[in-house]
Structures are given as C-alpha cells and as structure tokens.
Design a protein around this motif. Structure first.
Motif, short mmCIF file in Angstrom:
data_model
loop_
_atom_site.label_atom_id
_atom_site.label_comp_id
_atom_site.label_asym_id
_atom_site.label_seq_id
_atom_site.Cartn_x
_atom_site.Cartn_y
_atom_site.Cartn_z
N ASP A 79 0.82 -1.21 0.00
CA ASP A 79 0.00 0.00 0.00
C ASP A 79 0.85 1.27 0.00
OD1 ASP A 79 1.01 -0.23 2.55
OD2 ASP A 79 -0.90 0.14 3.58
N GLU A 80 2.19 1.09 -0.04
CA GLU A 80 3.08 2.24 -0.07
C GLU A 80 3.94 2.29 -1.32
OE1 GLU A 80 5.54 2.38 3.38
OE2 GLU A 80 3.86 2.21 4.79
N HIS A 81 3.93 1.22 -2.10
CA HIS A 81 4.87 1.15 -3.22
C HIS A 81 4.30 0.31 -4.35
CE1 HIS A 81 8.79 0.64 -5.25
NE2 HIS A 81 9.14 1.70 -4.56
N PRO A 82 4.53 0.70 -5.61
CA PRO A 82 3.97 -0.06 -6.73
C PRO A 82 4.75 -1.30 -7.11
CG PRO A 82 5.22 1.79 -7.57
CD PRO A 82 5.22 1.92 -6.06
N GLY A 83 5.97 -1.45 -6.59
CA GLY A 83 6.87 -2.50 -7.05
C GLY A 83 8.15 -1.84 -7.54
N CYS A 84 9.10 -2.63 -7.96
CA CYS A 84 10.37 -2.06 -8.44
C CYS A 84 10.20 -1.64 -9.90
CB CYS A 84 11.50 -3.07 -8.31
SG CYS A 84 13.09 -2.43 -8.89
N LEU A 85 10.12 -0.34 -10.13
CA LEU A 85 9.91 0.15 -11.49
C LEU A 85 11.07 -0.21 -12.42
CD1 LEU A 85 8.33 3.63 -10.75
CD2 LEU A 85 7.27 1.78 -12.02
N LEU A 86 12.24 -0.48 -11.86
CA LEU A 86 13.38 -0.84 -12.70
C LEU A 86 13.22 -2.23 -13.29
CD1 LEU A 86 16.32 0.60 -10.58
CD2 LEU A 86 15.11 1.65 -12.47
N SER A 87 12.30 -3.02 -12.76
CA SER A 87 12.06 -4.37 -13.28
C SER A 87 10.59 -4.52 -13.65
CB SER A 87 12.44 -5.42 -12.22
OG SER A 87 13.77 -5.28 -11.81
N SER A 88 10.08 -3.55 -14.38
CA SER A 88 8.66 -3.53 -14.68
C SER A 88 8.39 -3.27 -16.14
CB SER A 88 7.97 -2.44 -13.85
OG SER A 88 8.31 -1.15 -14.36
N ALA A 89 7.11 -3.33 -16.51
CA ALA A 89 6.72 -3.04 -17.88
C ALA A 89 7.05 -1.60 -18.26
CB ALA A 89 5.21 -3.29 -18.05
N ALA A 90 7.10 -0.72 -17.29
CA ALA A 90 7.40 0.69 -17.57
C ALA A 90 8.80 0.86 -18.16
CB ALA A 90 7.29 1.51 -16.28
N MET A 91 9.70 -0.08 -17.86
CA MET A 91 11.07 0.02 -18.34
C MET A 91 11.13 0.04 -19.87
SD MET A 91 14.01 0.33 -16.90
CE MET A 91 15.14 -0.66 -17.86
N ALA A 92 10.23 -0.70 -20.51
CA ALA A 92 10.30 -0.86 -21.97
C ALA A 92 9.39 0.11 -22.70
CB ALA A 92 9.92 -2.28 -22.35
N ASP A 93 8.77 1.02 -21.97
CA ASP A 93 7.79 1.91 -22.58
C ASP A 93 8.27 3.35 -22.50
OD1 ASP A 93 5.41 2.19 -23.91
OD2 ASP A 93 4.26 1.10 -22.39
N SER A 94 7.60 4.22 -23.25
CA SER A 94 7.98 5.63 -23.23
C SER A 94 6.83 6.50 -23.72
CB SER A 94 9.22 5.87 -24.10
OG SER A 94 8.94 5.59 -25.45
N THR A 95 6.97 7.78 -23.48
CA THR A 95 6.01 8.76 -23.96
C THR A 95 6.79 9.79 -24.78
OG1 THR A 95 6.30 10.32 -22.13
CG2 THR A 95 4.80 8.49 -21.78
N SER A 96 6.07 10.78 -25.28
CA SER A 96 6.74 11.84 -26.03
C SER A 96 7.55 12.75 -25.11
CB SER A 96 5.71 12.68 -26.79
OG SER A 96 4.78 13.26 -25.88
N THR A 97 7.30 12.68 -23.81
CA THR A 97 7.99 13.55 -22.87
C THR A 97 9.05 12.84 -22.04
OG1 THR A 97 6.28 13.19 -21.18
CG2 THR A 97 6.01 15.09 -22.65
#
Length: 206
Positions: free
Chosen positions: A104-122
């Motif tokens: 309830d305080e943390h989403p998980g390790c973002l360095l080992s997540s789906a977010a690592m392989a994704d990006s936005t224009s910003t």
C-alpha cells in the motif's frame, strides 16, 4: 454569492491516485494502460484526472520519477556516510527496505517492470533509467575512490570492479524481491554480501 470551486473533488487523494497509477504502469507499461483503466482504478472522471495531472503522459512521468528517484536518494544519502562500511551498508540495507515496502506504499520495483520498456513523447523511460543507474554507479565509484585515498579501503582495490560487485548485488536483490523473496531472506543476503565485501577490501564492518 461565491461560485463553487472547480476541479477535482475535496476527497481526491493525489498521493493515493499516483500510487494506483504507478501500479498500473508497473504491470502494463504506458501503452498498455488506457485512460479508462486509470479512471477506473483511481475512481475519478477523465476531467478530474486531467485536472490533477494534466494528461496521461504527465501522470506516467510523475509516477516514474516519484518512485524511481527514491533509488537515487538512497545512493545520495549512502555516499555521505563518513565510513565506507556504512556507505555499503546503506546502499544494500536501505535498498532492501525500499524493495520490500508494504504494497500500500509502493507499486513495485519500477526498474524491473513493464514501464522500463515503454515511453512517452515527454519521457524516454529506457534513457531515464539508464541515466539513473549511471548516476548511482558514478556516485558509488567516486565514493569508493575517496575511501581508497583516505585509507578506508586497501590501496590496491580495483575501484571499477568493486563498484561492479556492489551494483551486481543491488540488482540481484532487486530481481529476487520481484520474484517474491521475503524481506528477511533479502536482508540476510545483503548483510552477508556486506561482510564479504568489507572483508575482501580491508573495510571495517564494525
């Protein structure tokens, strides 16, 4: 007669919304998370979401930076320690504390997540995380070189290799946390690694 305030409702909890969004991005990445997914998870309308964060891209960037920057802060605080043994302890132990925060305080390790392989224009997430890791590694190596100069480590220590060892342990702890290894086991590994590294480099582990 005063007009009612526009924007998000008073009950809107921005920090909670950011955490819920980070969880979605952690699991699905930016492209795999729709605005509808976000509004459903956060329990807000699209207009409220945009009022709070500007856009989906801005929400993603804030979520990534908010949680990933915690790792940089761990290194910043660690390298400020006066003794190298304490530097190493803080890098490893404080990182385990971060990896094993309650859900309830943390989403998980973002360095080992789906977010690592994704990006936005910003925000190019791959480039951002690469910069974050390089920054942490540079800070640690500079502190190791200082420890050698000050006699806290043996004069023949290979500073590059030692930096690599510490970073390898760090990444291993992160990976094991993602796989579900418990806090106690991770702490035992971190403490043994601390003792082994200190013993092999001449650093006092007292």
């Amino acid at each position: 007669m005063p007009q009612p305030a526009r924007g998000r409702p008073r009950t809107f909890d921005r920090d909670h919304a950011l955490l819920e969004a980070a969880r979605l991005f952690w699991r699905r990445g930016y492209s795999g998370t729709s605005t509808r997914d976000l509004t459903a998870a956060l329990g807000v309308s699209t207009s409220s979401l945009y009022a709070a964060f500007g856009s989906k891209a801005e929400l993603f960037e804030e979520a990534v930076r908010t949680y990933a920057e915690r790792y940089r802060e761990i290194y910043r605080q660690a390298v400020a320690e006066p003794e190298f043994a304490s530097v190493l302890e803080r890098v490893l132990i404080d990182s385990v504390d971060e990896f094993t925060r309650p859900a309830d305080e943390h989403p998980g390790c973002l360095l080992s997540s789906a977010a690592m392989a994704d990006s936005t224009s910003t925000l190019d997430t791959h480039a951002y995380f690469a910069e974050l890791q390089a920054s942490n590694e540079h800070s640690l190596r500079s502190r190791i070189e200082q420890a050698v100069r000050e006699g806290q480590l043996a004069s023949d220590v290979d500073t590059g290799a030692l930096t690599g060892v510490v970073q390898s342990v760090w990444h291993g702890l992160s990976a094991r946390a993602i796989l579900g290894t418990g806090r106690a086991d991770l702490l035992a590994t971190a403490r043994l690694a601390h003792a082994v590294i200190c013993g092999g480099t001449g650093a006092s582990s007292s």
